[in-house]
Design a protein around this motif. Sequence first.
Motif, PDB file in Angstrom:
ATOM      1  N   GLU A 277       0.799  -1.228   0.000  1.00  0.00           N
ATOM      2  CA  GLU A 277       0.000   0.000   0.000  1.00  0.00           C
ATOM      3  C   GLU A 277       0.831   1.277   0.000  1.00  0.00           C
ATOM      4  O   GLU A 277       0.542   2.215  -0.708  1.00  0.00           O
ATOM      5  CB  GLU A 277      -0.911  -0.002   1.235  1.00  0.00           C
ATOM      6  CG  GLU A 277      -2.277   0.572   0.964  1.00  0.00           C
ATOM      7  CD  GLU A 277      -3.172   0.369   2.167  1.00  0.00           C
ATOM      8  OE1 GLU A 277      -3.151   1.248   3.048  1.00  0.00           O
ATOM      9  OE2 GLU A 277      -3.877  -0.649   2.210  1.00  0.00           O
ATOM     10  N   ASN A 278       1.888   1.322   0.805  1.00  0.00           N
ATOM     11  CA  ASN A 278       2.658   2.564   0.930  1.00  0.00           C
ATOM     12  C   ASN A 278       3.787   2.687  -0.095  1.00  0.00           C
ATOM     13  O   ASN A 278       4.595   3.595  -0.022  1.00  0.00           O
ATOM     14  CB  ASN A 278       3.226   2.699   2.349  1.00  0.00           C
ATOM     15  CG  ASN A 278       4.070   1.500   2.737  1.00  0.00           C
ATOM     16  OD1 ASN A 278       4.005   0.448   2.102  1.00  0.00           O
ATOM     17  ND2 ASN A 278       4.852   1.649   3.781  1.00  0.00           N
ATOM     18  N   TRP A 279       3.828   1.793  -1.087  1.00  0.00           N
ATOM     19  CA  TRP A 279       4.832   1.867  -2.146  1.00  0.00           C
ATOM     20  C   TRP A 279       4.247   2.641  -3.309  1.00  0.00           C
ATOM     21  O   TRP A 279       3.042   2.648  -3.513  1.00  0.00           O
ATOM     22  CB  TRP A 279       5.235   0.475  -2.606  1.00  0.00           C
ATOM     23  CG  TRP A 279       6.106  -0.249  -1.628  1.00  0.00           C
ATOM     24  CD1 TRP A 279       6.078  -0.153  -0.272  1.00  0.00           C
ATOM     25  CD2 TRP A 279       7.113  -1.197  -1.938  1.00  0.00           C
ATOM     26  NE1 TRP A 279       7.006  -0.986   0.280  1.00  0.00           N
ATOM     27  CE2 TRP A 279       7.662  -1.646  -0.725  1.00  0.00           C
ATOM     28  CE3 TRP A 279       7.602  -1.723  -3.122  1.00  0.00           C
ATOM     29  CZ2 TRP A 279       8.678  -2.585  -0.671  1.00  0.00           C
ATOM     30  CZ3 TRP A 279       8.623  -2.655  -3.060  1.00  0.00           C
ATOM     31  CH2 TRP A 279       9.155  -3.067  -1.846  1.00  0.00           C
ATOM     32  N   GLU A 280       5.107   3.260  -4.107  1.00  0.00           N
ATOM     33  CA  GLU A 280       4.612   4.020  -5.246  1.00  0.00           C
ATOM     34  C   GLU A 280       5.361   3.640  -6.519  1.00  0.00           C
ATOM     35  O   GLU A 280       6.491   3.178  -6.476  1.00  0.00           O
ATOM     36  CB  GLU A 280       4.724   5.519  -4.980  1.00  0.00           C
ATOM     37  CG  GLU A 280       6.113   5.973  -4.614  1.00  0.00           C
ATOM     38  CD  GLU A 280       6.145   7.411  -4.142  1.00  0.00           C
ATOM     39  OE1 GLU A 280       6.826   8.203  -4.803  1.00  0.00           O
ATOM     40  OE2 GLU A 280       5.498   7.721  -3.135  1.00  0.00           O
ATOM     41  N   GLU A 281       4.685   3.861  -7.638  1.00  0.00           N
ATOM     42  CA  GLU A 281       5.297   3.629  -8.951  1.00  0.00           C
ATOM     43  C   GLU A 281       6.399   4.661  -9.153  1.00  0.00           C
ATOM     44  O   GLU A 281       6.318   5.776  -8.653  1.00  0.00           O
ATOM     45  CB  GLU A 281       4.250   3.799 -10.054  1.00  0.00           C
ATOM     46  CG  GLU A 281       3.198   2.722 -10.086  1.00  0.00           C
ATOM     47  CD  GLU A 281       3.661   1.455 -10.785  1.00  0.00           C
ATOM     48  OE1 GLU A 281       4.462   1.545 -11.738  1.00  0.00           O
ATOM     49  OE2 GLU A 281       3.232   0.380 -10.355  1.00  0.00           O
ATOM     50  N   SER A 282       7.388   4.287  -9.917  1.00  0.00           N
ATOM     51  CA  SER A 282       8.499   5.191 -10.175  1.00  0.00           C
ATOM     52  C   SER A 282       8.964   4.998 -11.605  1.00  0.00           C
ATOM     53  O   SER A 282       8.775   3.939 -12.189  1.00  0.00           O
ATOM     54  CB  SER A 282       9.645   4.869  -9.210  1.00  0.00           C
ATOM     55  OG  SER A 282      10.824   5.508  -9.619  1.00  0.00           O
TER      56      SER A 282
END
Length: 189
Positions: A152-157
């Motif tokens: 949940e707390n990860w983001e695309e980069s």
Amino acid sequence: MLIQLVMNLTDYGINSILYQRGVYPGDSFKREKKYGLPLMVTQDAKLQQFLTPLLKQVEFWLYKKKLKRLVVVISEIKTKEVVERWQFDIETENVDEEGPNSTRQKDEKKIRQEMSDVIRQITASVTFLPLLEEPCSFDVLIYTGKETEAPENWEESGAKLIDNPEQVELRSFSTSVHNVKTNVQYKMD
């Protein structure tokens, strides 16, 4: 057991890169002997808070055979310009890792020697990599299959690529199930 060996390489590889490249002060690492080598491992609480859940997620994706690549990106703090990309490409064979009928076996001593060779090359790389003259930060990019859900707390980069990089292929290592190829890309002055 094989996944644990890949995890150890990932953990010690990241720590070695951060220490050797001076991303964190040398006194925030302690010496640990592993694989016949003195390795530097972080004692920095904030860095450990970042790495521990990251490595747990990497381990989960290794078990699920979803992990394709892990990249340690080093960027200048002021400009955000990427100056180095340390890439670990991970291929996982579609076989049972430790099943009793497994015909594919590889001597653990040989695996550990190959891991040691990779870590030695990371350490030796400071002899040819340009000096990091500006303060730098790092990030870790994880590549998995498209269908893989991120925490949940990860983001695309983005890929955080370097324009016209120099690239050096480092040693690779393999278990009877995993092939790990490593390289470093860097920006020339």
